[in-house]
Design an enzyme around this catalytic site. Structure first.
Site, short mmCIF file in Angstrom:
data_model
loop_
_atom_site.label_atom_id
_atom_site.label_comp_id
_atom_site.label_asym_id
_atom_site.label_seq_id
_atom_site.Cartn_x
_atom_site.Cartn_y
_atom_site.Cartn_z
N GLU A 1 58.72 -42.67 -28.92
CA GLU A 1 60.10 -43.07 -28.57
C GLU A 1 60.31 -43.35 -27.08
OE1 GLU A 1 62.58 -40.01 -30.24
OE2 GLU A 1 62.17 -40.66 -32.29
N GLU B 1 57.74 -42.23 -40.66
CA GLU B 1 58.75 -41.20 -40.92
C GLU B 1 59.75 -41.75 -41.94
OE1 GLU B 1 60.33 -39.47 -37.31
OE2 GLU B 1 58.40 -39.60 -36.30
#
Ligand code: GLA
Length: 338
Positions: A159, A266
């Site tokens: 991220e 995810e």
């Protein structure tokens, strides 16, 4: 009906194409995708430590790869500058070895769940560049080195890009600038030259973000720095435009054009409305009827919408299996998911 059961039902269709005798006796998700990509789940500490036999029975039967939900994040594995905590991460790796699974490491450099000491000196100020490099190197090489030869691949940086394609202001970026990223990959590669190395982020379907990652991957490759895959997190909604799958098609096309594999890292599909965008693990919301209109179980209509969505998502990934190396659900059951 539980979503996890719905997932199995949706996938049973695909599983029915499988030919092995074992599969005909007991269809499994890993069997359904045996010619396509690895499948797995993020597993939590109770499962790893042998305290959740129910979740264990799902993971052991259905999956051939695992990701640690939290136990390898710096806050957990490296709580103090001179102290590592290995018990849970060691048990995680042993679980994967005992079940002959592809074991994934998650994640080495991430601004969230970062050990509070990591970027600061004794006066509470950011450390300088050299000290930050030394801390990153020690952290990455100690963790990767401990599991050398056992971990198939590492999420090296998690991220680091905003949805508008700019660099996220994290301690790593603010102290070292963009160079923190190639350095992290270089340190990881030195510690285990055979391990695959990955980037990972959410909202990859946003064009500016996706294109920035394409630029970063191409730059790493140009500089001869190992990168094997890009993780697309995929915490998505049940509605067909949340996001539209044509946007995921664009991610598959652009990321694979760089020569690295895409991983769906995810995946979970919420049957409920979302209250926020992005990932903020500290966020809490009061439970209202609007947020959970189904306290006694999903309506048939919502169950069908959810089931259709999961089927379409899985069909898209199966169609592009040559460009995708792994699919990981976030959590073993709804109880552990978003
Ligand atoms: C991000 C991280 C995961 C997890 C989720 C929140 O997506 O990559 O490890 O912490 O946030 O569940």
């Amino acid at each position: 009906m539980k979503k996890s059961i719905l997932a199995l039902a949706a996938i049973a269709l695909l599983a029915s194409c499988s030919s092995s005798k074992e599969e005909q006796a007991q269809p499994t998700i890993k069997g359904a995708f045996q010619d396509d990509f690895l499948v797995g789940a993020a597993i939590d500490v109770p499962l790893i430590m042998g305290e959740d036999p129910k979740a264990d029975s799902i993971v052991a039967l259905h999956y051939n790869s695992i990701v640690p939900e939290n136990c390898m994040k710096s806050m957990e594995i490296h709580p103090e500058k001179d102290r590592y905590f290995w018990d849970e991460a060691d048990a995680y790796v042993k679980y994967g070895q005992d079940h002959n699974m592809a074991i994934i490491g998650h994640c080495l450099i991430w601004h969230a769940q970062l050990s509070p000491w990591f970027p600061y000196d004794e006066n509470g100020k950011y450390v300088d560049k050299e000290e930050m490099k030394a801390r990153m190197k020690d952290h990455i090489q100690t963790v990767v080195g401990r599991y050398k030869g056992k971990i198939k691949g590492w999420d090296v940086v998690n991220e680091c890009i905003e949805d508008d394609g700019t660099w996220r202001h994290t301690p790593f970026y603010d102290i070292l600038g963009e160079e923190f990223l190639p350095l992290a990959f270089q340190y990881a590669h030195e510690a285990d030259p055979d391990a695959e190395l990955y980037l990972n982020d959410y909202s990859m379907y946003k064009p500016a973000k996706r294109d920035k990652y394409v630029e970063i991957i191409n730059d790493l490759k140009k500089r001869g720095i190992r990168i094997d895959g890009m993780g697309m997190q995929s915490h998505i909604g049940y509605k067909s435009d949340d996001p539209d799958l044509s946007e995921y098609q664009a991610v598959i096309d652009t990321i694979s054009s760089t020569g690295v594999k895409l991983m769906i890292t995810e995946l979970d599909i919420s049957a409920l409305p979302f209250v926020m965008e992005g990932a903020n693990t500290d966020a809490n919301f009061e439970l209202t009827e609007e947020l959970n209109p189904f306290p006694n179980g999903l309506s048939e209509e919502r169950a069908k919408e959810w089931n259709d969505r999961m089927t379409q998502v899985m069909a898209l990934y199966k169609k592009h299996a040559d460009k995708i190396s792994r699919l990981t659900w976030w959590g073993t059951t709804d109880a552990m998911s978003w």
